[in-house]
Design a protein around this motif. Structure first.
Motif, PDB file in Angstrom:
ATOM      1  N   ALA A  62       5.745   6.961 -17.374  1.00  8.53           N
ATOM      2  CA  ALA A  62       6.348   6.614 -16.084  1.00  8.53           C
ATOM      3  C   ALA A  62       5.501   7.138 -14.930  1.00  8.53           C
ATOM      4  N   ARG A  63       4.971   8.342 -15.094  1.00 13.83           N
ATOM      5  CA  ARG A  63       4.119   8.918 -14.041  1.00 13.83           C
ATOM      6  C   ARG A  63       2.851   8.083 -13.864  1.00 13.83           C
ATOM      7  N   ARG A  64       2.253   7.675 -14.972  1.00 12.28           N
ATOM      8  CA  ARG A  64       1.050   6.832 -14.886  1.00 12.28           C
ATOM      9  C   ARG A  64       1.368   5.489 -14.247  1.00 12.28           C
ATOM     10  N   ALA A  65       2.520   4.913 -14.600  1.00 17.74           N
ATOM     11  CA  ALA A  65       2.905   3.619 -14.029  1.00 17.74           C
ATOM     12  C   ALA A  65       3.085   3.725 -12.523  1.00 17.74           C
ATOM     13  N   GLY A  66       3.630   4.826 -12.056  1.00 18.40           N
ATOM     14  CA  GLY A  66       3.793   5.005 -10.616  1.00 18.40           C
ATOM     15  C   GLY A  66       2.468   5.119  -9.894  1.00 18.40           C
ATOM     16  N   ARG A  67       1.536   5.813 -10.503  1.00 21.04           N
ATOM     17  CA  ARG A  67       0.221   5.983  -9.864  1.00 21.04           C
ATOM     18  C   ARG A  67      -0.540   4.675  -9.774  1.00 21.04           C
ATOM     19  N   MET A  68      -0.354   3.796 -10.755  1.00 17.89           N
ATOM     20  CA  MET A  68      -1.027   2.504 -10.731  1.00 17.89           C
ATOM     21  C   MET A  68      -0.204   1.419 -10.052  1.00 17.89           C
ATOM     22  N   GLY A  69       1.052   1.735  -9.755  1.00 21.87           N
ATOM     23  CA  GLY A  69       1.933   0.764  -9.118  1.00 21.87           C
ATOM     24  C   GLY A  69       2.251   1.142  -7.689  1.00 21.87           C
ATOM     25  N   GLN A  70       3.446   1.677  -7.470  1.00 24.07           N
ATOM     26  CA  GLN A  70       3.924   1.965  -6.120  1.00 24.07           C
ATOM     27  C   GLN A  70       3.028   2.913  -5.349  1.00 24.07           C
ATOM     28  N   GLN A  71       2.475   3.940  -5.992  1.00 27.51           N
ATOM     29  CA  GLN A  71       1.749   4.966  -5.250  1.00 27.51           C
ATOM     30  C   GLN A  71       0.316   4.574  -4.890  1.00 27.51           C
ATOM     31  N   LEU A  72      -0.190   3.531  -5.501  1.00 29.17           N
ATOM     32  CA  LEU A  72      -1.572   3.133  -5.245  1.00 29.17           C
ATOM     33  C   LEU A  72      -1.729   2.689  -3.789  1.00 29.17           C
ATOM     34  N   SER A  73      -2.720   3.234  -3.091  1.00 28.83           N
ATOM     35  CA  SER A  73      -2.838   2.939  -1.662  1.00 28.83           C
ATOM     36  C   SER A  73      -4.241   2.503  -1.233  1.00 28.83           C
ATOM     37  N   HIS A  74      -5.261   2.732  -2.027  1.00 28.20           N
ATOM     38  CA  HIS A  74      -6.615   2.335  -1.638  1.00 28.20           C
ATOM     39  C   HIS A  74      -6.753   0.822  -1.765  1.00 28.20           C
ATOM     40  N   PRO A  75      -7.213   0.132  -0.708  1.00 24.68           N
ATOM     41  CA  PRO A  75      -7.271  -1.344  -0.740  1.00 24.68           C
ATOM     42  C   PRO A  75      -8.081  -1.909  -1.891  1.00 24.68           C
ATOM     43  N   VAL A  76      -9.211  -1.280  -2.231  1.00 26.33           N
ATOM     44  CA  VAL A  76     -10.035  -1.792  -3.325  1.00 26.33           C
ATOM     45  C   VAL A  76      -9.305  -1.647  -4.659  1.00 26.33           C
ATOM     46  N   ALA A  77      -8.700  -0.488  -4.853  1.00 24.81           N
ATOM     47  CA  ALA A  77      -7.959  -0.266  -6.101  1.00 24.81           C
ATOM     48  C   ALA A  77      -6.791  -1.243  -6.214  1.00 24.81           C
ATOM     49  N   ILE A  78      -6.120  -1.502  -5.108  1.00 24.71           N
ATOM     50  CA  ILE A  78      -5.002  -2.453  -5.124  1.00 24.71           C
ATOM     51  C   ILE A  78      -5.500  -3.845  -5.473  1.00 24.71           C
TER      52      ILE A  78
ATOM     53  N   ARG B  10       0.850  -1.198   0.000  1.00 23.08           N
ATOM     54  CA  ARG B  10       0.000   0.000   0.000  1.00 23.08           C
ATOM     55  C   ARG B  10       0.880   1.241   0.000  1.00 23.08           C
ATOM     56  N   GLY B  11       0.937   1.915  -1.145  1.00 24.86           N
ATOM     57  CA  GLY B  11       1.750   3.117  -1.263  1.00 24.86           C
ATOM     58  C   GLY B  11       3.226   2.853  -1.081  1.00 24.86           C
ATOM     59  N   ALA B  12       3.674   1.637  -1.375  1.00 24.74           N
ATOM     60  CA  ALA B  12       5.073   1.277  -1.132  1.00 24.74           C
ATOM     61  C   ALA B  12       5.522   0.214  -2.120  1.00 24.74           C
ATOM     62  N   GLU B  13       6.834   0.223  -2.396  1.00 33.95           N
ATOM     63  CA  GLU B  13       7.433  -0.758  -3.300  1.00 33.95           C
ATOM     64  C   GLU B  13       8.806  -1.121  -2.780  1.00 33.95           C
ATOM     65  N   PHE B  14       9.135  -2.411  -2.870  1.00 33.13           N
ATOM     66  CA  PHE B  14      10.492  -2.869  -2.584  1.00 33.13           C
ATOM     67  C   PHE B  14      10.950  -3.683  -3.787  1.00 33.13           C
TER      68      PHE B  14
ATOM     69  N   HIS C  61      15.897  -1.305  -3.461  1.00 36.60           N
ATOM     70  CA  HIS C  61      15.321   0.023  -3.288  1.00 36.60           C
ATOM     71  C   HIS C  61      13.986  -0.117  -2.571  1.00 36.60           C
ATOM     72  N   ALA C  62      13.703   0.849  -1.730  1.00 38.44           N
ATOM     73  CA  ALA C  62      12.438   0.916  -1.002  1.00 38.44           C
ATOM     74  C   ALA C  62      11.824   2.279  -1.292  1.00 38.44           C
ATOM     75  N   VAL C  63      10.675   2.283  -1.958  1.00 38.55           N
ATOM     76  CA  VAL C  63       9.996   3.520  -2.330  1.00 38.55           C
ATOM     77  C   VAL C  63       8.655   3.567  -1.606  1.00 38.55           C
ATOM     78  N   PHE C  64       8.326   4.710  -1.035  1.00 40.87           N
ATOM     79  CA  PHE C  64       7.026   4.827  -0.378  1.00 40.87           C
ATOM     80  C   PHE C  64       6.541   6.263  -0.452  1.00 40.87           C
ATOM     81  N   ASN C  65       5.227   6.426  -0.339  1.00 43.97           N
ATOM     82  CA  ASN C  65       4.618   7.750  -0.362  1.00 43.97           C
ATOM     83  C   ASN C  65       5.081   8.531   0.856  1.00 43.97           C
ATOM     84  N   SER C  66       5.532   9.763   0.623  1.00 42.90           N
ATOM     85  CA  SER C  66       6.060  10.576   1.713  1.00 42.90           C
ATOM     86  C   SER C  66       6.134  12.021   1.272  1.00 42.90           C
ATOM     87  N   PRO C  67       5.894  12.972   2.185  1.00 48.96           N
ATOM     88  CA  PRO C  67       6.128  14.376   1.848  1.00 48.96           C
ATOM     89  C   PRO C  67       7.605  14.608   1.542  1.00 48.96           C
ATOM     90  N   ALA C  68       7.886  15.662   0.817  1.00 50.07           N
ATOM     91  CA  ALA C  68       9.270  16.002   0.502  1.00 50.07           C
ATOM     92  C   ALA C  68      10.006  16.439   1.766  1.00 50.07           C
TER      93      ALA C  68
END
Length: 385
Positions: free
Chosen positions: A338-354, A200-204, A217-224
Motif C-alpha cells: 500500500a505504501r508503494r502504491a501511494g508513492r507511485m500513485g497519489q503522492q507522485l508529483s514530478h511531471p516527468v515521473a507522472i 500532481r501529488g493529489a487524488e480524487f 475523497h480528496a487526498v493530497f500531499n500535506s504536512p501533518a
C-alpha cells in the motif's frame, strides 16, 4: 476452548472480532471510548477477501444486500483522460464476488446488529492493561475494572494498548498525505461505480452506494496537522476544475459533512501481534495507507483468523502465537505494498515521473489491473484444526 474476552475498540475490526469470538464460544464484551468511530460519515470498498471474511462471520449476506457492486470504473487524469479501466465483471469471475461499496455507518450497524444487546459498552476509555497474572488480563476503564481470559486490542492507529505493550515502538507516523471526504446529501448521476483521478501529488475518487448517493475523497500531499476553516471550499479550490463529475459531487455535498484526517501508518512493523493473552488487531497492529483499499479487509481477516486459532486451541497463548504467525507476514506485506502504491500513485508529483507512469498505465491491458487487485484480495478463511 472458550472463556471471557474483552475487545477494546468498536470499529470494524473490533466488532468483527467480537462476532468471531462469540461464534467460537467466547463470552465477549466490546469497550468503546466514544459514541462511534470518527470515520462513520465516510464510505468503504470491500474486496473479495473482506467479503469472504464477513461470510465466515455470518454477516456477508446482509452486507451484500446493503452494498452496491462495483462493476465500472477506472483511473483518469484531471482532464478526464482514461488511464486504466476496472473490469468489475472479470474480477467477479476470478474471485467469486465483485468489489462492493457501502457507507461505513451501515457496515458498523450491521456488525453491531450481529452482537447481542449489552455486548457493547460505550463511553469507556481503557487507560491501562495489567498482565501480572499469567492466567488473566485486567483492564482499567475509568472507575471500571474488567478481568478477562483474553484481550483484543482493536483501538486503532493511535492504540493506547499497543503503546503500553511495546513502549519502545515509535508508533504511527504521518504518511505525507491528508484526506478530506464526505458522502453526498442526495443521489448524484454518475457514469461509473468507482473512479480515481490522479493529479500532481493529489487524488480524487468516488464510490457509489445502493441508494444513489456517493462518497468522495480528496487526498493530497500535506504536512501533518494542517486544517482549513472551510474544508469543502479548500477541496473546491484544489479540485473544482477537474473533470466531471467532480464538480457535481462537491455541489451535492453539505459543508458540515466533510471529514478531515491526516493519513498515518505504522512504518516500523510490530515484532508480534500477540503479547501473552493480548492480541492486536486491525489498525492497532498494522495501520496502513488506503491506497490498496485493504485496511478494513485486513482487519476482517484478522478477526476471522483470531477466532479460528482460538477454536483450535489448545491454550490462549498457543492460539495467539498461531494467529501472529498467520497474520503478521501477510498484513505487513500488504501494508508495504500500500505504501508503494501511494508513492507511485497519489503522492507522485514530478511531471516527468507522472508522464512515465501514465504512459505505462495506458499501455497495460485491463487484465493487469485485475491481477494487481487479486494479488491482495486472494485470501480464504482458515479452517480450524
Amino acid at each position: 476452548m472458550g472463556g471471557t474476552a474483552v475487545v477494546v475498540g468498536g470499529g470494524i475490526g473490533g466488532l468483527a472480532a467480537a462476532i468471531g469470538l462469540r461464534r467460537a464460544g467466547w463470552e465477549t464484551t466490546v469497550v468503546e471510548r466514544g459514541g462511534g468511530p470518527d470515520d462513520a460519515g465516510a464510505g468503504i470498498s470491500l474486496h473479495a477477501n473482506g467479503i469472504r471474511a464477513l461470510d465466515a462471520l455470518g454477516v456477508g449476506t446482509a452486507v451484500r444486500a446493503a452494498a452496491r457492486p462495483q462493476y465500472t470504473g477506472g483511473t483518469r487524469t484531471p482532464g478526464g483522460r482514461l488511464l486504466t479501466r476496472m473490469d468489475g465483471a472479470a474480477l467477479e469471475r476470478e474471485s467469486g464476488t465483485p468489489i462492493v461499496g457501502i457507507p461505513r455507518a451501515v457496515l458498523h450497524r450491521l456488525l453491531r446488529t450481529a452482537l447481542p444487546a449489552g455486548a457493547l459498552v460505550g463511553g469507556a476509555e481503557v487507560t491501562s492493561v495489567d498482565r501480572s497474572d499469567a492466567s488473566r488480563v485486567r483492564l482499567t476503564a475509568g472507575d471500571t475494572v474488567l478481568d478477562a481470559d483474553l484481550v483484543v486490542a482493536a483501538d486503532g492507529v493511535n492504540s493506547r494498548l499497543r503503546a503500553q505493550l511495546f513502549p519502545g515502538h515509535p508508533g504511527p507516523v504521518h504518511s505525507g498525505s491528508t484526506v478530506l471526504r464526505a458522502i453526498t446529501e442526495s443521489p448524484v448521476e454518475l457514469r461509473t461505480d468507482f473512479e480515481l483521478t490522479w493529479g500532481r501529488g493529489a487524488e480524487f475518487g468516488h464510490i457509489v452506494f445502493a441508494d444513489g448517493r456517493a462518497e468522495w475523497h480528496a487526498v493530497f500531499n500535506s504536512p501533518a496537522g494542517v486544517r482549513h476553516p472551510d474544508p469543502l471550499a479548500e477541496v473546491r479550490r484544489r479540485f473544482g476544475d477537474w473533470h466531471d463529475p467532480i464538480p457535481a459531487l462537491l455541489a451535492a455535498t453539505r459543508p458540515g459533512a466533510v471529514l478531515h484526517h491526516d493519513v498515518n501508518e505504522l512504518v516500523t512493523p510490530l515484532p508480534s501481534y500477540a503479547v501473552g493473552r493480548v492480541a492486536l488487531l486491525g489498525d492497532a497492529a498494522h495501520a496502513m495507507t488506503p491506497n490498496l483499499g485493504q485496511g478494513a479487509c485486513q482487519a476482517l481477516e484478522d478477526a476471522v483468523s483470531l477466532a479460528a486459532a482460538l477454536r483450535a486451541g489448545p491454550s490462549v497463548e498457543s492460539a495467539l502465537r498461531r494467529y501472529d504467525a498467520e497474520r503478521r507476514p501477510r498484513s505487513q506485506s500488504v501494508a508495504r505494498a500500500a505504501r508503494r502504491a501511494g508513492r507511485m500513485g497519489q503522492q507522485l508529483s514530478h511531471p516527468v515521473a507522472i508522464a512515465l507512469r501514465n504512459g505505462a498505465l495506458r499501455l497495460a491491458p485491463s487484465r493487469v489491473t485485475v491481477r494487481a487487485i487479486l494479488r491482495h484480495a486472494d485470501w480464504t478463511p482458515p479452517r480450524p484444526d
